[in-house]
Design a protein around this motif. Structure first.
Motif, PDB file in Angstrom:
ATOM      1  N   HIS A 159     -12.343  21.580   1.106  1.00 40.45           N
ATOM      2  CA  HIS A 159     -12.062  22.884   2.044  1.00 40.45           C
ATOM      3  C   HIS A 159     -11.153  22.252   3.394  1.00 40.45           C
ATOM      4  O   HIS A 159     -11.853  21.305   4.061  1.00 40.45           O
ATOM      5  CB  HIS A 159     -13.360  23.435   2.350  1.00 40.45           C
ATOM      6  N   ASP A 160     -10.495  22.902   3.703  1.00 41.51           N
ATOM      7  CA  ASP A 160      -9.461  22.520   4.945  1.00 41.51           C
ATOM      8  C   ASP A 160     -10.241  22.699   6.206  1.00 41.51           C
ATOM      9  O   ASP A 160      -9.709  22.045   7.155  1.00 41.51           O
ATOM     10  CB  ASP A 160      -8.210  23.237   5.016  1.00 41.51           C
ATOM     11  N   SER A 161     -11.315  23.361   6.272  1.00 46.63           N
ATOM     12  CA  SER A 161     -11.951  23.365   7.609  1.00 46.63           C
ATOM     13  C   SER A 161     -12.865  22.310   7.690  1.00 46.63           C
ATOM     14  O   SER A 161     -13.535  22.449   9.024  1.00 46.63           O
ATOM     15  CB  SER A 161     -12.454  24.909   7.764  1.00 46.63           C
ATOM     16  N   LEU A 162     -13.197  21.461   6.875  1.00 48.68           N
ATOM     17  CA  LEU A 162     -14.135  20.362   6.996  1.00 48.68           C
ATOM     18  C   LEU A 162     -13.443  19.201   6.760  1.00 48.68           C
ATOM     19  O   LEU A 162     -12.583  18.764   6.266  1.00 48.68           O
ATOM     20  CB  LEU A 162     -15.209  20.634   5.723  1.00 48.68           C
ATOM     21  N   SER A 163     -14.246  18.207   7.681  1.00 49.74           N
ATOM     22  CA  SER A 163     -14.030  16.570   7.233  1.00 49.74           C
ATOM     23  C   SER A 163     -15.365  15.949   6.996  1.00 49.74           C
ATOM     24  O   SER A 163     -16.314  16.590   7.177  1.00 49.74           O
ATOM     25  CB  SER A 163     -13.290  15.913   8.438  1.00 49.74           C
ATOM     26  N   VAL A 164     -15.424  15.039   6.050  1.00 46.59           N
ATOM     27  CA  VAL A 164     -16.592  14.329   5.699  1.00 46.59           C
ATOM     28  C   VAL A 164     -16.318  13.014   5.474  1.00 46.59           C
ATOM     29  O   VAL A 164     -15.408  12.307   5.198  1.00 46.59           O
ATOM     30  CB  VAL A 164     -17.078  14.979   4.158  1.00 46.59           C
ATOM     31  N   SER A 165     -17.488  12.100   6.095  1.00 45.51           N
ATOM     32  CA  SER A 165     -17.492  10.640   6.164  1.00 45.51           C
ATOM     33  C   SER A 165     -18.765  10.587   5.067  1.00 45.51           C
ATOM     34  O   SER A 165     -19.735  10.804   5.283  1.00 45.51           O
ATOM     35  CB  SER A 165     -17.999  10.228   7.571  1.00 45.51           C
ATOM     36  N   ARG A 166     -18.220   9.870   3.742  1.00 45.89           N
ATOM     37  CA  ARG A 166     -19.277   9.815   2.811  1.00 45.89           C
ATOM     38  C   ARG A 166     -19.630   8.429   2.914  1.00 45.89           C
ATOM     39  O   ARG A 166     -19.030   7.312   3.154  1.00 45.89           O
ATOM     40  CB  ARG A 166     -18.358  10.174   1.442  1.00 45.89           C
ATOM     41  N   GLY A 167     -20.891   8.099   2.398  1.00 47.06           N
ATOM     42  CA  GLY A 167     -21.655   6.903   2.020  1.00 47.06           C
ATOM     43  C   GLY A 167     -21.761   6.015   3.340  1.00 47.06           C
ATOM     44  O   GLY A 167     -21.543   4.870   3.353  1.00 47.06           O
ATOM     45  N   VAL A 168     -21.743   6.709   4.548  1.00 46.88           N
ATOM     46  CA  VAL A 168     -22.176   5.960   5.590  1.00 46.88           C
ATOM     47  C   VAL A 168     -23.528   5.290   5.680  1.00 46.88           C
ATOM     48  O   VAL A 168     -24.434   5.874   5.442  1.00 46.88           O
ATOM     49  CB  VAL A 168     -21.996   6.946   7.131  1.00 46.88           C
ATOM     50  N   SER A 169     -23.566   4.162   6.067  1.00 52.24           N
ATOM     51  CA  SER A 169     -24.781   3.348   5.826  1.00 52.24           C
ATOM     52  C   SER A 169     -25.548   3.403   7.163  1.00 52.24           C
ATOM     53  O   SER A 169     -25.262   3.424   8.268  1.00 52.24           O
ATOM     54  CB  SER A 169     -24.572   1.685   5.768  1.00 52.24           C
TER      55      SER A 169
END
Length: 190
Positions: free
Chosen positions: A57-67
């Motif tokens: 979705h264009d309205s979101l950003s996600v940083s995945r797998g952050v320790s």
């Protein structure tokens, strides 16, 4: 919007027990395999599909797998609205369910669109699981406490307000949220 590096696409089979090398979410992300009991397979497929929609979705950003800790399972995903805000955002920590034995932070990702639209940050941590072989208590609670410490320490880096944290969860995740939220001395240690 943060672009995620492509991960290899793995085959997903519709067996009663999911034991493929990895479950495909999209070309951008994949989850670690778990041999799920048959009753969780339909939920798994729907939750991952909804999270995949949120990732795209264009309205979101996600940083995945952050320790958030030294163990390989101690990771979390940070979801944020793309639209700029002038004030620090409240933070919703969404804890996935799975009978205290199974699950993924991606199972909680279905809430990202709704939560981030308020606007707020949405953080979905992974925690110790028994995977049907052992009890993961109190390790699961301790992992989530460590995740909360990380949230408090790093909230401002993502535009969040560490004084406005909301704990929520689904099923076993709701129980774990209550175990943390109803223990003020434990919360103060975070």
């Amino acid at each position: 919007r943060q672009k995620l590096s492509p991960q290899p696409l793995c085959v997903h089979t519709h067996m009663l027990l999911v034991s493929a090398t990895c479950l495909s979410l999209s070309l951008k992300t994949s989850v670690k395999p778990q041999s799920l009991p048959s009753f969780l397979v339909p939920y798994n497929e729907k939750a991952l599909a909804l999270t995949d929609t949120a990732i795209e979705h264009d309205s979101l950003s996600v940083s995945r797998g952050v320790s958030y800790g030294p163990a390989s399972h101690q990771t979390l995903d940070v979801w944020a609205p793309v639209a700029p805000t002038t004030a620090s955002l409240p933070i919703v920590v969404g804890i996935h369910g799975g009978g205290w034995e199974f699950g993924y932070p991606e199972w909680a990702g279905f809430g990202a669109l709704t939560v981030c639209a308020t606007p707020a940050l949405y953080i979905t941590p992974a925690y110790a699981l028994g995977l049907g072989e052992q009890q993961a208590w109190p390790e699961s609670r301790d992992d989530l406490l460590a995740a909360l410490r990380w949230v408090v320490e790093h909230a401002k880096e993502y535009g969040g307000d560490p004084a406005r944290i909301i704990l929520t969860g689904h099923s076993a995740g709701a129980h774990l949220a209550a175990c943390l939220g109803l223990d003020p001395p434990l919360l103060r240690s975070a």
